[in-house]
Design an enzyme around this catalytic site. Sequence first.
Site, PDB file in Angstrom:
ATOM      1  N   SER A  69       0.808  -1.222   0.000  1.00  0.00           N
ATOM      2  CA  SER A  69       0.000   0.000   0.000  1.00  0.00           C
ATOM      3  C   SER A  69       0.840   1.270   0.000  1.00  0.00           C
ATOM      4  CB  SER A  69      -0.941   0.008   1.211  1.00  0.00           C
ATOM      5  OG  SER A  69      -0.220   0.155   2.416  1.00  0.00           O
ATOM      6  N   LYS A  74       1.352   5.137   6.842  1.00  0.00           N
ATOM      7  CA  LYS A  74       0.776   5.944   5.759  1.00  0.00           C
ATOM      8  C   LYS A  74       1.501   7.284   5.707  1.00  0.00           C
ATOM      9  CE  LYS A  74      -2.397   2.845   4.878  1.00  0.00           C
ATOM     10  NZ  LYS A  74      -2.291   2.004   3.668  1.00  0.00           N
TER      11      LYS A  74
END
Length: 225
Positions: free
Chosen positions: A35, A89
């Site tokens: 991701s 993230k």
Amino acid sequence: MTRWREYFLTLLIAVLFALFVRTYVVTAYKVPTGSMQPTLKPGDFIFSSRMSYGLEIPFTSKKVDTSFPERGDLVVFSYPNQPEINYVKRVVGLPGDRVQVKQGRLILNEEPFEYEKAELAKRDNPNSELFDIYTEKSKLSSWPVIFQKQAEDKDFGPIVVPPGEVFLLGDNRDASDDSRYWGTVPATQVLGKVVLIWLSLDWQKKWGGNRYPSVRWSRVFSSVH
């Protein structure tokens, strides 16, 4: 007997020191998914600085010399719906920012980001037939992202980031579970800033009878931006 006591005390001190460093200074994590490609790849082992946003006072939940994450930081945080799980993230939105994604592209405070094809090494692209790498640029910062060549144009927002929280996105925009789906994250849940890849294993390229992963030597002890 004295010698064994010295050995035991030395081992105990070493263990306590390692626990202190892991809890309050630097923590190691393994990246399990793609991701955050191309910045982080599956099989990367990373160090996160727990002191980047403040020094935690041992045996308390208080911090001193605190600072807020900056836009563009790669952060480790506890997952909002499952606090026992840690994720990585990128910080995109800060308190008061108006965040929107239109046709897959980021718009911040009514200013669209610019996108340029990135001239990264071929090895940075997980699959050049399926993905393109871009540099996502604002007036003050930039970072690499990847998009599927046949991606659906997914719109999001706009939303305004609440006080004391951050909006997080994965660099692999078409394959990231992030703030577009579960909302902003309180800065108190940010555990540290990713600073280093200390090891990188490629399980797609095996050797030794297809039992062992190859090492991505170019990524070993490389800094993270």
